[in-house]
Design a protein around this motif. Structure first.
Motif, PDB file in Angstrom:
ATOM      1  N   ASP A 110       0.785  -1.158   0.049  1.00 59.89           N
ATOM      2  CA  ASP A 110       0.162   0.031   0.068  1.00 59.89           C
ATOM      3  C   ASP A 110       1.030   1.460   0.046  1.00 59.89           C
ATOM      4  O   ASP A 110       0.477   2.144  -0.380  1.00 59.89           O
ATOM      5  N   ASP A 141       0.615   4.104  -3.051  1.00 61.35           N
ATOM      6  CA  ASP A 141       0.201   5.244  -2.680  1.00 61.35           C
ATOM      7  C   ASP A 141       1.300   6.366  -3.045  1.00 61.35           C
ATOM      8  O   ASP A 141       0.975   7.402  -3.552  1.00 61.35           O
ATOM      9  N   THR A 195      -7.036   1.315  -2.051  1.00 64.09           N
ATOM     10  CA  THR A 195      -6.137   0.607  -2.596  1.00 64.09           C
ATOM     11  C   THR A 195      -5.482  -0.304  -1.430  1.00 64.09           C
ATOM     12  O   THR A 195      -4.497  -0.838  -1.587  1.00 64.09           O
ATOM     13  N   GLY A 196      -6.290  -0.668  -0.448  1.00 57.97           N
ATOM     14  CA  GLY A 196      -5.887  -1.671   0.303  1.00 57.97           C
ATOM     15  C   GLY A 196      -6.119  -1.389   2.002  1.00 57.97           C
ATOM     16  O   GLY A 196      -6.155  -0.317   2.183  1.00 57.97           O
ATOM     17  N   ASP A 252      -4.310   1.708   5.141  1.00 62.25           N
ATOM     18  CA  ASP A 252      -3.792   2.969   4.222  1.00 62.25           C
ATOM     19  C   ASP A 252      -2.853   3.750   4.988  1.00 62.25           C
ATOM     20  O   ASP A 252      -3.037   3.879   5.991  1.00 62.25           O
TER      21      ASP A 252
END
Length: 60
Positions: free
Chosen positions: A16, A20, A53-54, A57
């Motif tokens: 992650d 990011d 996204t997971g 974060d």
């Protein structure tokens, strides 16, 4: 096809912080290429993508 999706989700969950970081860089490029005309929208889009996204974060 679901194996690919599962692998992608697994990658996103494990990495992650890297995802990011990539989203931040992509947002910076878009902002630069549009002469900062859409900075607020770009930042909102990047933040929204980061939130999806997971687990865990790193930037919330």
């Amino acid at each position: 096809m679901s194996k690919i999706v599962d692998k992608a989700k697994e990658f996103l969950g494990k990495h992650d912080d890297k995802v990011d970081e990539g989203l931040d860089k992509a947002g910076e490029q878009v902002d630069r290429r549009t002469d900062q005309k859409y900075t607020d929208q770009v930042q909102k889009g990047v933040q929204s993508a980061k939130e999806h996204t997971g687990e865990g974060d790193t930037t919330k």
